[in-house]
Design a protein around this motif. Structure first.
Motif, short mmCIF file in Angstrom:
data_model
loop_
_atom_site.label_atom_id
_atom_site.label_comp_id
_atom_site.label_asym_id
_atom_site.label_seq_id
_atom_site.Cartn_x
_atom_site.Cartn_y
_atom_site.Cartn_z
N SER A 69 15.62 -0.03 -11.77
CA SER A 69 15.07 -1.18 -10.65
C SER A 69 14.37 -0.38 -9.69
CB SER A 69 16.47 -1.59 -9.91
OG SER A 69 17.30 -2.07 -10.95
N GLY A 70 13.69 0.63 -9.79
CA GLY A 70 12.68 0.92 -9.01
C GLY A 70 12.78 2.29 -8.03
N ALA A 71 14.25 2.83 -8.11
CA ALA A 71 14.58 4.05 -7.41
C ALA A 71 13.55 5.23 -8.15
CB ALA A 71 15.86 4.33 -7.59
N SER A 72 13.13 6.28 -7.19
CA SER A 72 12.57 7.10 -7.62
C SER A 72 13.45 8.45 -8.22
CB SER A 72 11.75 7.82 -6.74
OG SER A 72 10.78 6.73 -5.89
N VAL B 288 22.62 14.42 -15.41
CA VAL B 288 21.26 14.66 -15.84
C VAL B 288 20.50 14.35 -17.00
CG1 VAL B 288 19.72 16.88 -15.89
CG2 VAL B 288 21.10 16.59 -13.81
N TYR B 289 21.34 14.46 -17.99
CA TYR B 289 20.82 14.22 -19.23
C TYR B 289 20.93 12.69 -19.50
CZ TYR B 289 21.62 13.62 -24.50
OH TYR B 289 21.12 13.52 -25.47
N HIS B 290 21.67 11.79 -19.12
CA HIS B 290 21.71 10.31 -19.24
C HIS B 290 20.92 9.75 -18.39
CE1 HIS B 290 24.86 10.21 -22.36
NE2 HIS B 290 25.52 11.22 -21.87
N VAL B 291 20.43 10.20 -17.23
CA VAL B 291 19.71 9.49 -16.36
C VAL B 291 18.34 9.83 -16.14
CG1 VAL B 291 19.58 8.63 -13.99
CG2 VAL B 291 21.96 8.88 -15.01
N ASN B 292 17.27 9.03 -16.29
CA ASN B 292 15.88 9.45 -16.23
C ASN B 292 15.31 9.24 -14.75
OD1 ASN B 292 13.29 10.01 -17.31
ND2 ASN B 292 12.76 8.04 -17.70
N ALA B 293 15.99 10.21 -13.97
CA ALA B 293 15.47 10.15 -12.54
C ALA B 293 15.94 11.59 -11.95
CB ALA B 293 16.01 9.12 -11.79
N GLY C 46 0.58 -1.23 0.00
CA GLY C 46 0.09 0.12 0.08
C GLY C 46 0.66 1.14 0.08
N PHE C 47 2.21 1.22 -0.45
CA PHE C 47 2.86 2.34 -0.26
C PHE C 47 3.21 2.74 -1.81
CE2 PHE C 47 3.61 0.72 4.10
CZ PHE C 47 3.16 1.67 4.69
N GLU C 48 2.33 2.76 -2.64
CA GLU C 48 2.56 3.23 -4.10
C GLU C 48 3.09 4.34 -4.11
OE1 GLU C 48 -0.09 1.95 -2.98
OE2 GLU C 48 -0.82 -0.06 -4.11
N GLY C 49 4.16 4.88 -4.96
CA GLY C 49 4.90 6.03 -5.10
C GLY C 49 5.78 6.41 -4.09
N PHE C 50 5.94 5.65 -2.76
CA PHE C 50 7.10 6.03 -1.85
C PHE C 50 8.39 6.15 -2.60
CE2 PHE C 50 10.03 4.81 1.39
CZ PHE C 50 9.40 4.88 2.42
N TYR C 51 8.96 7.34 -1.97
CA TYR C 51 9.86 7.84 -2.78
C TYR C 51 11.33 7.18 -2.30
CZ TYR C 51 12.44 11.28 -5.77
OH TYR C 51 13.22 11.91 -6.65
N ILE C 52 12.00 6.41 -3.22
CA ILE C 52 13.28 5.64 -2.88
C ILE C 52 14.31 6.62 -3.65
CG2 ILE C 52 14.51 3.53 -3.12
CD1 ILE C 52 12.01 2.34 -3.64
N ASN C 53 15.07 7.23 -2.74
CA ASN C 53 16.28 8.14 -3.26
C ASN C 53 17.44 7.24 -3.03
OD1 ASN C 53 16.87 10.64 -4.24
ND2 ASN C 53 17.86 11.19 -2.34
N ALA C 54 17.97 6.58 -4.53
CA ALA C 54 19.16 5.90 -4.17
C ALA C 54 20.39 6.61 -4.08
CB ALA C 54 19.15 5.03 -5.58
N ARG C 55 21.22 6.59 -3.04
CA ARG C 55 22.29 7.12 -3.04
C ARG C 55 23.31 6.44 -3.26
NH1 ARG C 55 25.02 9.32 2.73
NH2 ARG C 55 27.21 8.49 2.33
N ILE C 56 24.33 7.04 -4.49
CA ILE C 56 25.38 6.57 -5.01
C ILE C 56 26.62 7.10 -4.32
CG2 ILE C 56 26.47 6.00 -7.28
CD1 ILE C 56 23.68 6.67 -8.53
#
Length: 256
Positions: A174-177, A194-199, A141-151
């Motif tokens: 893989s699902g990161a927001s 920014v240009y190459h990554v769609n997130a 039930g947590f659709e849209g929950f924001y996963i900020n993938a730290r690299i």
């Protein structure tokens, strides 16, 4: 509108989401009062407030109590910094993420650093974690929950640029927001990522990397200051405490 949806929308506006980083209830309330639209907790600041160093050295239950106290006391969305997830296996980490979501946060930061040794998780390993995390969040039930993938490539690698792009693409697929790249500061590299990554790209404040307006021009969507404010407050506390004993005098406590 619930806080998860509101938090997602803040990443899609034309402005940079300037996140206020809190480490306890007092700092969270002060940031909300100042007008910040969302709060991100700082694991570094929380650990120091409890007398520990950063790096998952406090019990996860203790960490979660502070996060929940903040969530329950502010009206704006909160994103929780849970380091690498406080677990050695996927199931434990996903369970901790679900517990954090249950506490009422709108999102998390989750990093790809190893905790028991220097280095980063393999891309495929971390991507599997993100995929399972997203699947279980959606299922519960947590659709849209924001996963900020730290690299953490810029904190650990000599030449991090290309690997950062590869990891960012894999994590987003893989699902990161969004992606968070602390240590990234060069204008051209920021624009390329920014240009190459769609997130949406989240950056961490650094000396020389401080201005939201400039970051907006580069395509950055989110900006945070991590433990910089908590460090400043701790330094102020230590200096004032030392001054009290040095002069046997309290007058400076009442100065403007």
């Amino acid at each position: 509108m619930n806080k998860i949806n509101k938090f997602n929308e803040l990443h899609l506006s034309g402005d940079v989401l300037f996140l206020g980083n809190a480490w306890d209830l007092l700092s969270a309330l002060a940031l909300e009062k100042a007008g910040f639209k969302a709060i991100g907790t700082t694991s570094f600041g929380i650990a120091r407030s409890l007398g520990f160093t950063d790096g998952e050295n406090i019990e996860f239950d203790d960490h979660l109590k502070i996060i929940k106290m903040i969530v329950d006391s502010v009206k704006i969305p909160v994103s929780a910094d849970i380091e690498a997830g406080y677990g050695e296996d996927i199931d434990t980490i996903v369970s901790n993420v679900l517990r954090t979501a249950d506490a009422g946060v709108a999102g998390i930061n989750i990093e790809d650093s190893l905790k028991k040794q220097k280095g980063l998780k393999e891309v495929e390993q971390h991507s599997r974690l993100l995929s399972k995390m997203r699947k279980e969040l959606d299922r519960t039930g947590f659709e849209g929950f924001y996963i900020n993938a730290r690299i953490d490539t810029y904190l650990q690698k000599e030449n991090p640029f290309l690997e950062t792009i590869n990891r960012a693409k894999a994590y987003a697929e893989s699902g990161a927001s969004g992606i968070f790249v602390p240590g990234l500061s060069a204008d051209e590299e920021i624009k390329e990522i920014v240009y190459h990554v769609n997130a949406p790209l989240n950056l961490l404040s650094l000396p020389g990397l401080t201005n939201c307006n400039k970051l907006k021009e580069l395509g950055v969507k989110r900006f945070s200051f991590g433990n910089a404010l908590s460090d400043k407050m701790i330094t102020l506390l230590e200096k004032n405490a030392a001054r009290l004993l040095e002069y046997n005098e309290t007058a400076h406590l009442y100065e403007e």
